[in-house]
Design an enzyme around this catalytic site. Structure first.
Site, short mmCIF file in Angstrom:
data_model
loop_
_atom_site.label_atom_id
_atom_site.label_comp_id
_atom_site.label_asym_id
_atom_site.label_seq_id
_atom_site.Cartn_x
_atom_site.Cartn_y
_atom_site.Cartn_z
N VAL A 61 0.81 -1.22 0.00
CA VAL A 61 0.00 0.00 0.00
C VAL A 61 0.84 1.27 0.00
CG1 VAL A 61 -1.99 -1.07 1.12
CG2 VAL A 61 -0.21 0.00 2.53
N TYR A 62 2.14 1.16 0.19
CA TYR A 62 2.98 2.35 0.19
C TYR A 62 3.07 2.89 -1.24
CZ TYR A 62 4.70 1.05 4.88
OH TYR A 62 4.81 0.74 6.23
N SER A 63 2.46 4.04 -1.45
CA SER A 63 2.45 4.69 -2.77
C SER A 63 1.99 3.75 -3.87
CB SER A 63 3.84 5.26 -3.09
OG SER A 63 4.14 6.34 -2.21
#
Length: 344
Positions: A61-63
């Site tokens: 989900v990071y970026s």
């Protein structure tokens, strides 16, 4: 650099690890964290490796997956020098199959993460949240398949409640499935909830804590002080709503003590806050993040020295809060400790 076993496993991890939430800079939260592209990420990885850091943490989900892609590019040609930790289970879209830890989701998510990272295995896969809609047996059986296939080396969780983690461990033991060896948790001088239930569980069951946001969601950077406005360049302007809430008076009281210890030691406020965490039971590694080289080098300054017993005591006292039920009954009575020794 000091290395510790990750929980009860044989995996040695550096006591400081590097979080790559600053890689990519997509979306309202992660763009405020940082916008490192491949070139800057490679430079930060260089500094980490020079300092002895071997664990790099990311998540799908990071970026929107860009963090994994950039980390993969930054370590290209030196995969054997690093341990990769990534996380999945949180929503990555609006569809019915875009969230959770079902067999369908985990198998697909692992393949996608391997592709983005440019590797054939993940050293540590952590479930980013508990999925109450998928049977624990299904989750663990799927992780067993992935470990046996060589795509995962170790498994862990993040942000689980005590009963969720303990039930998962019991089921894993019953079926001889891989045991969770890590719990990525929020823990700082401003957030000590981990100590009430999860730390005793970790010590009893051999679960290594990987600490996220050791500076209290950016509040222990040394830039926030009583009677002064929030600095213009603070990421809290954009991210405070996403992070753990903090009582302002308690924040300022903790910062006052940190400032005094900084004057005594010649260290910075972030270095002292991280050093305090490194002294806590069950902590395997503290995850540091950095938007630039200066921040990273300052955080690395938490290594190679120790707080005195008196300094730790002062930090303990100023940051302590009364735990909620059922942890506080009888705590003030002398006989309580005979039945329930403190976890710390």
């Amino acid at each position: 650099m000091e290395y510790r076993n990750l929980g009860a496993s044989g995996l040695k991890v550096s006591v400081l690890s590097f979080g790559t939430g600053t890689f990519g800079g997509q979306g309202p939260l992660f763009s405020a964290w940082g916008r490192s592209g491949v070139d800057e990420a490679r430079r930060l990885v260089d500094i980490c490796l020079e300092a002895g850091i071997n664990l790099f943490d990311t998540a799908d989900v990071y970026s929107n997956g860009a963090s994994e892609e950039i980390l993969g590019a930054a370590i290209k040609g030196r995969r054997d020098e690093v341990l990769i930790s990534t996380k999945m289970s949180l929503p990555t879209g609006d569809g019915p199959l875009d969230a959770g830890s079902s067999r369908h989701r985990l198998l697909a998510s692992v393949e996608s993460a391997l592709r983005r990272l440019g590797t054939d295995h993940i050293d540590l896969l952590q479930l980013h949240a508990f999925d109450a809609f998928t049977p624990i047996e299904e989750v663990l059986a799927t992780l067993d398949i992935l470990v046996r296939a060589g795509k995962l080396r170790y498994v862990g969780v993040s942000n689980f409640a005590g009963w969720q983690l303990m039930k998962s461990l019991a089921i894993a033991d019953r079926h001889s499935w891989p045991r969770y060896v890590a719990h990525q948790i929020y823990y700082s001088l401003l957030g000590r909830d981990y100590e009430w239930e999860l730390m005793p569980l970790a010590r009893e069951e051999g679960i290594g804590a990987l600490v996220w946001s050791p500076l209290g969601w950016g509040r222990l950077t040394g830039k926030i002080r009583r009677g002064q406005p929030l600095p213009q360049n603070s990421r809290l302007h954009a991210t405070a709503q996403f992070g753990p809430p903090v009582n302002e008076e308690r924040l300022y009281a903790v910062v006052d003590v940190l400032d005094r210890i900084a004057a005594e030691t010649g260290r910075t406020v972030p270095q002292i806050a991280i050093a305090w965490l490194l002294s806590r039971p069950s902590v395997s590694s503290v995850i540091i993040g950095a938007r630039d080289e200066a921040q990273l080098r300052d955080n690395l300054g938490a290594l190679g020295w120790s707080l005195s017993v008196d300094q730790i005591k002062r930090l303990d006292e100023v940051s302590a809060v009364m735990p909620p039920y059922p942890y506080y009954p009888y705590r003030i009575q002398a006989g309580f400790a005979r039945l329930n020794p403190p976890a710390v």
